[in-house]
Design a protein around this motif. Structure first.
Motif, PDB file in Angstrom:
ATOM      1  N   LYS A   1       0.815  -1.207   0.000  1.00 52.26           N
ATOM      2  CA  LYS A   1       0.000   0.000   0.000  1.00 52.26           C
ATOM      3  C   LYS A   1       0.856   1.266   0.000  1.00 52.26           C
ATOM      4  O   LYS A   1       0.372   2.341  -0.327  1.00 52.26           O
ATOM      5  CB  LYS A   1      -0.914   0.014   1.231  1.00 52.26           C
ATOM      6  CG  LYS A   1      -1.914  -1.119   1.273  1.00 52.26           C
ATOM      7  CD  LYS A   1      -2.949  -0.999   0.185  1.00 52.26           C
ATOM      8  CE  LYS A   1      -4.043  -2.037   0.320  1.00 52.26           C
ATOM      9  NZ  LYS A   1      -5.067  -1.927  -0.738  1.00 52.26           N
TER      10      LYS A   1
ATOM     11  N   TYR B   1      -2.332   5.849   6.390  1.00 53.88           N
ATOM     12  CA  TYR B   1      -2.975   5.281   5.204  1.00 53.88           C
ATOM     13  C   TYR B   1      -4.482   5.504   5.321  1.00 53.88           C
ATOM     14  O   TYR B   1      -5.140   4.984   6.210  1.00 53.88           O
ATOM     15  CB  TYR B   1      -2.663   3.791   5.086  1.00 53.88           C
ATOM     16  CG  TYR B   1      -3.443   3.087   4.002  1.00 53.88           C
ATOM     17  CD1 TYR B   1      -3.240   3.409   2.660  1.00 53.88           C
ATOM     18  CD2 TYR B   1      -4.375   2.106   4.310  1.00 53.88           C
ATOM     19  CE1 TYR B   1      -3.961   2.764   1.665  1.00 53.88           C
ATOM     20  CE2 TYR B   1      -5.092   1.445   3.316  1.00 53.88           C
ATOM     21  CZ  TYR B   1      -4.879   1.784   2.001  1.00 53.88           C
ATOM     22  OH  TYR B   1      -5.591   1.147   1.010  1.00 53.88           O
TER      23      TYR B   1
ATOM     24  N   TYR C   1      -7.928   4.728   3.742  1.00 53.35           N
ATOM     25  CA  TYR C   1      -8.502   3.777   2.803  1.00 53.35           C
ATOM     26  C   TYR C   1      -9.912   4.152   2.358  1.00 53.35           C
ATOM     27  O   TYR C   1     -10.650   3.313   1.809  1.00 53.35           O
ATOM     28  CB  TYR C   1      -8.472   2.357   3.375  1.00 53.35           C
ATOM     29  CG  TYR C   1      -9.220   2.150   4.673  1.00 53.35           C
ATOM     30  CD1 TYR C   1     -10.569   1.824   4.686  1.00 53.35           C
ATOM     31  CD2 TYR C   1      -8.564   2.246   5.899  1.00 53.35           C
ATOM     32  CE1 TYR C   1     -11.248   1.600   5.868  1.00 53.35           C
ATOM     33  CE2 TYR C   1      -9.226   2.023   7.087  1.00 53.35           C
ATOM     34  CZ  TYR C   1     -10.572   1.703   7.075  1.00 53.35           C
ATOM     35  OH  TYR C   1     -11.246   1.497   8.257  1.00 53.35           O
TER      36      TYR C   1
ATOM     37  N   GLY D   1      -6.670   4.512  -1.978  1.00 47.86           N
ATOM     38  CA  GLY D   1      -6.036   4.853  -0.708  1.00 47.86           C
ATOM     39  C   GLY D   1      -4.948   5.892  -0.899  1.00 47.86           C
ATOM     40  O   GLY D   1      -4.379   6.041  -1.991  1.00 47.86           O
TER      41      GLY D   1
END
Length: 314
Positions: A85, A129, A131, A144
């Motif tokens: 990610k 992060y 999302y 994201g």
């Protein structure tokens, strides 16, 4: 090193490998049997912290040696691998993690459900992060975004998410704080925000990815703010001449947070008054940076429009 449940799976995280097993049939009597783990998933990127596993519904996140990795709930273990990610900044994160593993530094994940955030505490830096799905091209996209936090939040060492979703933090000097309580200051410090765009080409969405020269002239940013906020906007191109420029733009607080413009129609009771400002660059691709330090309340970078030429075509 650590383990956690993920829907019908048990996830076991070691320093070199992550195992995923779906357990045994709970109806059958297997008390006299010797049963070994039969992994349905086996990932070679290990977990770097006992507090490095977090489930966010249909996705399992874990803090690996090269950043934040994930896998989905429904998968074929023979064909599915994890994805990173934090791919765009994985080299930066991997360097920090490697240093902290050797020195026993602070590494952990915090799931702040109120804002759909998973925060990566990596030493004295907090990588967040987000999302939350974004609506693009007529459908929701689960891309994201990664934001880097410094200051008081990154300096905290203990984190507790209560049942009602509140995030309580503790620092090494014994202070207990509540996060995201409506204030627009970081303790007593003004929050500085810096947004860096990906490298744009003005050819996004085209099937022909041949890189050709562009000449940028103007930028029209759309901001939503509560009060008067000043933004420093800079651009860099990958060509030597006319490749950098900078401009200061002030949003006058004429917008209601949550409103936006679709074509010529304004959604909400606000008026879009942002000007088109000169911002020059030259190259095959360019990157925009927007910075601000304000305590005037929430502000949103709604969008921005770039004006320029591609081989003389406007």
């Amino acid at each position: 090193l650590t383990m956690d449940t993920f829907q019908r799976y048990l996830v076991v995280g070691g320093q070199q490998t992550v195992y995923v097993t779906d357990g045994t049939n709970t109806i059958a009597d297997v008390t006299a049997d010797v049963i070994d783990l039969d992994p349905v998933g086996l990932f070679p990127q290990g977990v770097v912290s006992p507090r490095g596993l977090k489930s966010i519904g249909n996705e399992m996140l874990y803090l690996a040696h090269d950043g934040l990795r994930s896998f989905l709930a429904a998968f074929d273990a023979k064909n599915t691998t994890t994805n990173n990610k934090s791919e765009q900044i994985k080299n930066q994160i991997a360097t920090q993690i490697a240093t902290l593993i050797n020195t026993g530094g602070d590494l952990q994940l915090i799931h702040y459900k109120k804002r759909n955030w998973v925060m990566m505490k990596i030493g004295g830096t907090m990588y967040n992060y987000n999302y939350t799905s974004t609506y693009q091209l007529g459908e929701f996209q689960n891309f994201g975004t990664i934001t880097q936090f410094t200051g008081a939040l990154a300096a905290q060492s203990a984190f507790l998410v209560r049942r009602n979703g509140d995030l309580i933090t503790g620092s090494l000097d014994g202070k207990i704080s509540i996060f995201d309580n409506g204030a627009t200051l970081d303790g007593s410090d003004i929050i500085t925000t810096r947004y860096v765009s990906p490298w744009h080409t003005l050819q996004e969405g085209q099937s022909d990815l041949t890189m050709i020269m562009k000449d940028g002239r103007y930028l029209k940013p759309i901001f939503e703010t509560y009060g008067e906020v000043k933004y420093n906007i800079s651009v860099v191109g990958d060509y030597d001449r006319l490749s950098t420029d900078e401009v200061v733009v002030t949003a006058l607080g004429a917008f209601v947070v949550g409103s936006s413009q679709i074509g010529n129609s304004v959604i909400g009771n606000s008026t879009i008054t942002d000007p088109k400002v000169p911002l020059r660059w030259r190259g095959e691709q360019f990157q925009i940076t927007i910075e601000t330090s304000s305590e005037s309340g929430n502000d949103i970078i709604n969008s921005y429009t770039v004006y320029g030429n591609v081989f003389g075509r406007k």
